[in-house]
Design a protein around this motif. Structure first.
Motif, mmCIF file in Angstrom:
data_model
loop_
_atom_site.group_PDB
_atom_site.id
_atom_site.type_symbol
_atom_site.label_atom_id
_atom_site.label_comp_id
_atom_site.label_asym_id
_atom_site.label_seq_id
_atom_site.Cartn_x
_atom_site.Cartn_y
_atom_site.Cartn_z
ATOM 1 N N LEU A 38 0.918 -1.035 0.059
ATOM 2 C CA LEU A 38 0.049 0.016 -0.048
ATOM 3 C C LEU A 38 0.922 1.244 -0.027
ATOM 4 N N PRO A 39 1.218 1.886 -1.085
ATOM 5 C CA PRO A 39 1.933 3.229 -1.436
ATOM 6 C C PRO A 39 1.273 4.348 -0.603
ATOM 7 N N ILE A 40 1.312 4.568 0.601
ATOM 8 C CA ILE A 40 0.890 5.659 1.222
ATOM 9 C C ILE A 40 1.655 6.827 1.382
ATOM 10 N N SER A 41 1.088 8.021 1.667
ATOM 11 C CA SER A 41 1.950 9.449 1.537
ATOM 12 C C SER A 41 1.236 10.134 2.420
ATOM 13 N N ALA A 42 1.780 11.381 2.813
ATOM 14 C CA ALA A 42 1.241 12.191 3.746
ATOM 15 C C ALA A 42 0.726 13.548 2.929
ATOM 16 N N LYS A 43 0.851 13.871 1.438
ATOM 17 C CA LYS A 43 0.527 14.578 0.717
ATOM 18 C C LYS A 43 -0.890 14.176 0.037
ATOM 19 N N ILE A 87 -6.886 -5.324 7.854
ATOM 20 C CA ILE A 87 -7.945 -4.531 7.794
ATOM 21 C C ILE A 87 -9.154 -5.337 7.777
ATOM 22 N N LEU A 88 -10.079 -5.219 8.554
ATOM 23 C CA LEU A 88 -11.386 -5.989 8.502
ATOM 24 C C LEU A 88 -12.502 -4.929 8.145
ATOM 25 N N GLY A 89 -13.484 -5.465 7.438
ATOM 26 C CA GLY A 89 -14.555 -4.725 6.807
ATOM 27 C C GLY A 89 -15.748 -5.166 7.744
ATOM 28 N N LYS A 90 -16.272 -4.112 8.367
ATOM 29 C CA LYS A 90 -17.314 -4.571 9.722
ATOM 30 C C LYS A 90 -18.548 -3.889 8.928
ATOM 31 N N LYS A 91 -18.865 -2.553 8.344
ATOM 32 C CA LYS A 91 -20.039 -2.145 8.078
ATOM 33 C C LYS A 91 -19.762 -1.371 6.546
ATOM 34 N N ILE A 92 -20.948 -1.279 5.871
ATOM 35 C CA ILE A 92 -20.772 -0.688 4.386
ATOM 36 C C ILE A 92 -20.620 0.874 4.575
ATOM 37 N N GLY A 93 -19.520 1.235 3.923
ATOM 38 C CA GLY A 93 -19.146 2.687 4.177
ATOM 39 C C GLY A 93 -17.774 3.063 3.702
ATOM 40 N N THR A 94 -17.481 4.116 4.126
ATOM 41 C CA THR A 94 -15.855 4.580 4.045
ATOM 42 C C THR A 94 -15.238 5.142 5.116
ATOM 43 N N THR A 95 -14.170 5.077 5.602
ATOM 44 C CA THR A 95 -13.601 5.740 6.705
ATOM 45 C C THR A 95 -11.977 5.759 5.935
ATOM 46 N N ARG A 96 -11.534 6.859 7.095
ATOM 47 C CA ARG A 96 -9.974 7.276 6.818
ATOM 48 C C ARG A 96 -9.045 6.668 7.954
ATOM 49 N N VAL A 97 -7.756 6.135 7.498
ATOM 50 C CA VAL A 97 -6.746 5.829 8.591
ATOM 51 C C VAL A 97 -5.653 6.356 8.410
ATOM 52 N N SER A 98 -5.125 7.079 9.442
ATOM 53 C CA SER A 98 -3.714 7.888 9.382
ATOM 54 C C SER A 98 -2.742 6.996 10.028
ATOM 55 N N VAL A 99 -1.621 7.054 9.534
ATOM 56 C CA VAL A 99 -0.334 6.238 10.164
ATOM 57 C C VAL A 99 0.633 7.203 10.425
ATOM 58 N N TYR A 100 1.040 7.007 11.708
ATOM 59 C CA TYR A 100 2.226 8.063 12.244
ATOM 60 C C TYR A 100 3.680 7.317 12.494
ATOM 61 N N GLY A 101 4.480 8.007 12.626
ATOM 62 C CA GLY A 101 5.685 7.288 12.807
ATOM 63 C C GLY A 101 6.254 7.879 14.340
ATOM 64 N N GLU A 102 7.682 7.986 14.367
ATOM 65 C CA GLU A 102 8.044 8.214 15.665
ATOM 66 C C GLU A 102 7.797 9.758 15.794
ATOM 67 N N GLU A 103 7.519 10.265 16.992
ATOM 68 C CA GLU A 103 7.249 11.503 17.578
ATOM 69 C C GLU A 103 6.042 11.997 16.752
ATOM 70 N N LYS A 104 4.943 11.350 16.503
ATOM 71 C CA LYS A 104 3.707 11.636 16.182
ATOM 72 C C LYS A 104 3.853 12.152 14.474
ATOM 73 N N ARG A 105 4.918 11.629 13.547
ATOM 74 C CA ARG A 105 4.983 12.274 12.527
ATOM 75 C C ARG A 105 4.128 11.469 11.552
ATOM 76 N N LEU A 106 3.340 12.245 10.711
ATOM 77 C CA LEU A 106 2.536 11.837 9.827
ATOM 78 C C LEU A 106 3.082 11.193 8.770
ATOM 79 N N ILE A 107 2.983 9.640 8.574
ATOM 80 C CA ILE A 107 3.510 8.932 7.371
ATOM 81 C C ILE A 107 2.976 9.010 6.257
ATOM 82 N N GLY A 108 1.610 8.504 6.379
ATOM 83 C CA GLY A 108 0.565 8.670 5.112
ATOM 84 C C GLY A 108 -0.972 8.432 5.741
ATOM 85 N N ILE A 109 -1.843 8.518 4.794
ATOM 86 C CA ILE A 109 -3.080 8.345 5.057
ATOM 87 C C ILE A 109 -3.776 7.509 3.982
ATOM 88 N N PHE A 110 -4.678 6.739 4.074
ATOM 89 C CA PHE A 110 -5.441 6.144 3.061
ATOM 90 C C PHE A 110 -6.764 5.841 3.740
#
Length: 487
Positions: A38-43, A87-110
């Protein structure tokens, strides 16, 4: 590593740090390579689809320590290592996931889109309808796209898709939608036959007046020559075809006898030939008749006026199938007013309708015909009137009895022929019923008695033929050299 779920609060913190070393077994290496990258990015955000009730493992190209989930009711994300997620699908819909590294630095979103299992649906559609219809997911809903050979194939695909999801998006295009013209012939024959025989006795004396017949008072009996009174046939209002009148006079008593006889036959033929055109899957209707007003009682003595249709009607729904087969649902109807049995509504006589209606579904090819028959109505009535006691006497009772017989037969046949039609090309001249005729002038109308004439009659009247058109080539007799060209 911490997993934070927004929308429901901080639910739990998961510490599952795993150190990836070179001592991994070959099986673990194979599982890691099988995971989806999954090629995630913060931009910018990427999207991943998950079937409801199923899980999918993904990996990212950078280590992380924290995860934030927008709506934990839609999906659940569980860290496997510092570079992989489940990742487990529980209900029909969409949601956003944010991934952070050390010192709460945002690595990417998907974005995680949880939808129905379209892979199984796509397999079922390929098996039941063949290739051409594609299945995708749009905002958690199933979307059908592509092309279908005909409307029944599309309907079958929609029915199958609704077994997986109640609400679908239908974007399938039907190839070559057809227009169907229906040629219909309504043929109705009415046969009528009736016979009547009656004897009327009238007696006139100085002090007596007697009448045995149609119960008409003596003062209302028609007057014949020589002031002799007689009456018509008993039991019928039709004028007699044969009439015999005799008079007996004796001792001031005058007795006349009137014998009326009637036999009638009739034949009525009616024909209607409507032509209707409808797009495949749509309904077209036709009515050749009219509407008559009827009174509808309302509350508190209020009466409203409604209109009821009658005549020759037709409604049909064509569906073009594969190989030129036409599925046809047809509903013909023939109705007429019955003036002999009116219904009393608020002091008004409302005639009922005599209706003959049929409904059927068949499959034909272009140009094939079918007939609906057997709509036969046979009605016979007899009427007999006689003088009590005397009319029951054998043989002689016929002199004091009148009888009539009527028979009505109605036969209806409907012949239907569907045809595949296409619109005319731009520039094509559409022929009308008036193209072969011209209005008549004063000579044709007043002298010849013609209301319209043909173009051939006009050319014959002016005494000239149609002028030549094209080119005429003059050639020498001794050779083929062109001498002149005339237009």
């Amino acid at each position: 590593m911490n997993v934070e779920r927004r929308g429901g609060g901080l639910l739990a913190a998961l510490a599952a740090a795993a150190i990836v070393t070179a001592s991994l077994s070959p099986i673990a290496v194979g599982e890691a390579q099988a995971q989806r990258l999954l090629p995630i990015s913060a931009k910018r955000s990427v999207s991943i689809g998950i079937p409801i009730g199923k899980t999918e493992d993904v990996r990212i190209d950078a280590p992380f320590t924290d995860i934030t989930i927008g709506d934990s009711d839609v999906a659940d994300v569980t860290p496997l290592t510092d570079r992989s997620l489940s990742i487990l699908g529980k209900k029909i819909g969409t949601t956003r996931v944010s991934v952070y590294g050390e010192e709460k630095r945002l690595i990417g979103i998907f974005d995680v889109e949880v939808s129905y299992d379209i892979s199984r649906l796509a397999a079922e559609l390929r098996r039941m309808t063949g290739p051409g219809i594609n299945v995708t997911s749009a905002n958690g809903r199933i979307m059908l796209s592509g092309t279908a050979h005909d409307a029944p194939t599309l309907d079958r695909a929609v029915v199958i898709a609704r077994q997986f999801a109640p609400d679908i998006i239908n974007a399938v295009q039907v190839l070559a939608p057809q227009q169907v013209m229906l040629e219909v012939r309504f043929i109705e024959a009415q046969r009528q036959a009736g016979r009547a025989l009656g004897i009327q006795w009238n007696s006139f004396g100085k002090n007596t007046l007697a009448n045995i017949g149609n119960e008409v008072p003596a003062r209302s009996l028609p007057v014949l020559p020589d002031a002799i009174t007689s009456a018509g046939v008993l039991g019928t209002s039709a004028a007699p075809f044969g009439f015999l009148f005799g008079v007996m006079n004796k001792a001031g008593l005058s007795v006349n006898v009137a014998i009326n006889a009637l036999e009638e036959k009739g034949l009525i033929r009616s024909l209607a030939e409507p032509n209707l055109v409808a797009l495949s899957g749509d309904t077209a209707s036709f009515l050749a008749g009219g509407e008559f007003p009827i009174l509808v009682p309302q509350s508190l003595g209020v009466v409203s006026v409604d209109y009821k249709k009658y005549g020759v009607g037709l409604a049909f729904t064509p569906t073009v199938l594969r190989d030129g087969v036409i599925n046809l649902k047809i509903e013909p109807e023939v109705s007429e007013l019955d003036q002999s049995h009116p219904v009393q509504i608020s002091g008004y006589n409302i005639p009922p309708l005599i209706v003959r209606r049929a409904s059927t579904t068949i499959e034909l090819r272009d140009g094939q015909s079918f007939a609906l028959g057997g709509l036969l109505q046979n009605k016979g009535t007899t009427a007999q009137e006689q003088l009590p006691w005397l009319g029951d006497v054998p043989v002689l009772g016929a002199l004091f009895r009148s009888a009539s017989y009527k028979k009505n037969e109605t036969d209806l046949a409907i012949i239907v022929t569907p045809r595949l039609v296409r619109p005319t090309r731009p520039g094509d001249v559409v022929k009308t019923p008036l193209d072969n005729t011209l209005p008549a002038n004063d000579i044709d109308f007043f002298l010849m008695g013609k209301s319209e004439v043909t173009p051939a009659d006009v050319r014959l009247a002016v005494g000239r033929q149609r002028p030549f058109t094209g080119h005429i080539i003059d050639l020498r007799k001794e050779g083929a050299n062109v001498v002149a060209v005339k237009n």
